[in-house]
Design an enzyme around this catalytic site. Sequence first.
Site, PDB file in Angstrom:
ATOM      1  N   GLU A   1     -15.265  -8.039  11.508  1.00 14.80           N
ATOM      2  CA  GLU A   1     -14.435  -6.906  11.092  1.00 14.80           C
ATOM      3  C   GLU A   1     -15.068  -6.317   9.826  1.00 14.80           C
ATOM      4  O   GLU A   1     -15.115  -6.967   8.787  1.00 14.80           O
ATOM      5  CB  GLU A   1     -12.995  -7.383  10.857  1.00 14.80           C
ATOM      6  CG  GLU A   1     -12.076  -6.330  10.293  1.00 14.80           C
ATOM      7  CD  GLU A   1     -12.170  -4.994  11.023  1.00 14.80           C
ATOM      8  OE1 GLU A   1     -11.983  -4.955  12.251  1.00 14.80           O
ATOM      9  OE2 GLU A   1     -12.463  -3.967  10.356  1.00 14.80           O
TER      10      GLU A   1
ATOM     11  N   CYS B   1     -22.562  -4.460  15.915  1.00 15.08           N
ATOM     12  CA  CYS B   1     -21.150  -4.053  15.912  1.00 15.08           C
ATOM     13  C   CYS B   1     -20.650  -3.796  14.479  1.00 15.08           C
ATOM     14  O   CYS B   1     -21.023  -2.784  13.903  1.00 15.08           O
ATOM     15  CB  CYS B   1     -20.307  -5.067  16.668  1.00 15.08           C
ATOM     16  SG  CYS B   1     -18.785  -4.350  17.275  1.00 15.08           S
TER      17      CYS B   1
ATOM     18  N   HIS C   1     -23.025  -6.806  21.399  1.00 14.55           N
ATOM     19  CA  HIS C   1     -23.192  -8.183  20.904  1.00 14.55           C
ATOM     20  C   HIS C   1     -24.189  -8.971  21.753  1.00 14.55           C
ATOM     21  O   HIS C   1     -23.763  -9.737  22.629  1.00 14.55           O
ATOM     22  CB  HIS C   1     -21.843  -8.914  20.974  1.00 14.55           C
ATOM     23  CG  HIS C   1     -20.830  -8.422  19.999  1.00 14.55           C
ATOM     24  ND1 HIS C   1     -20.647  -8.993  18.762  1.00 14.55           N
ATOM     25  CD2 HIS C   1     -19.945  -7.409  20.075  1.00 14.55           C
ATOM     26  CE1 HIS C   1     -19.686  -8.355  18.118  1.00 14.55           C
ATOM     27  NE2 HIS C   1     -19.238  -7.391  18.893  1.00 14.55           N
TER      28      HIS C   1
ATOM     29  N   GLU D   1     -25.694 -11.565  21.026  1.00 14.89           N
ATOM     30  CA  GLU D   1     -25.609 -13.001  20.719  1.00 14.89           C
ATOM     31  C   GLU D   1     -24.683 -13.754  21.670  1.00 14.89           C
ATOM     32  O   GLU D   1     -24.699 -14.982  21.691  1.00 14.89           O
ATOM     33  CB  GLU D   1     -25.180 -13.219  19.259  1.00 14.89           C
ATOM     34  CG  GLU D   1     -23.715 -12.941  18.938  1.00 14.89           C
ATOM     35  CD  GLU D   1     -23.363 -11.460  18.844  1.00 14.89           C
ATOM     36  OE1 GLU D   1     -24.243 -10.608  19.098  1.00 14.89           O
ATOM     37  OE2 GLU D   1     -22.198 -11.161  18.533  1.00 14.89           O
TER      38      GLU D   1
END
Length: 197
Positions: free
Chosen positions: A49, A80, A176, A178
């Site tokens: 976030e 992100c 993402h 990952e």
Amino acid sequence: MTPRIGVLALQGDVREHLTALTAAGAEPVPVRRRTELDAVDALLIPGGESTTISHLLRELELADPLRARLAGGMPAYGSCAGMILLATEIVDAGAPGRAAIPLCGIDMTVRRNAFGRQVDSFEGDVDFDGLDEPVHAVFIRAPWVERIGPGVQVLAEAAGHPVAVRQGAVLATSFHPEVTGDRRVHRLFVDVVAGWA
Ligand code: GLN
């Protein structure tokens, strides 16, 4: 030489990036303080976030040193929330006083939670410049790029917007990599860092 790549470890999916960077041939180290930032060749800013990460950057007095390292040419990759933080300008950055901080790694305007207004999370295959096969991209309340400066290269697009970009040795993706086990984006970043040193 194995590049020492820091992973900003204040909040978000830090562990997944440490694992992915190791698999991609780097020596990853968590970064939580100034001395740790000073010791790395490059920095990965994970998803999470962006307002929370920004709050912690302010509390730990890391925002200015980080911006200075980026201005000095440190290679970086943001996924992100990390893409949001690498922007020069953020649309819908969050409440005043709690807003996401633009660290100015890439000359771009990023809209926070851009896809989130339509659908919170989705996945899809995107063509990625320089990679033979498409990347399976996982978007989680993801940003998109609304404006890029002249030196910025678009590596992938979705819904008519850039979702992967590069300026010099700084990369950013809305998605993402990952979480999928596909290490090609991390390998690209490790190669960029190795070539930059
Ligand atoms: N929406 C989040 C933010 O504003 C980003 C989401 C993510 O990193 N998966 O930072």
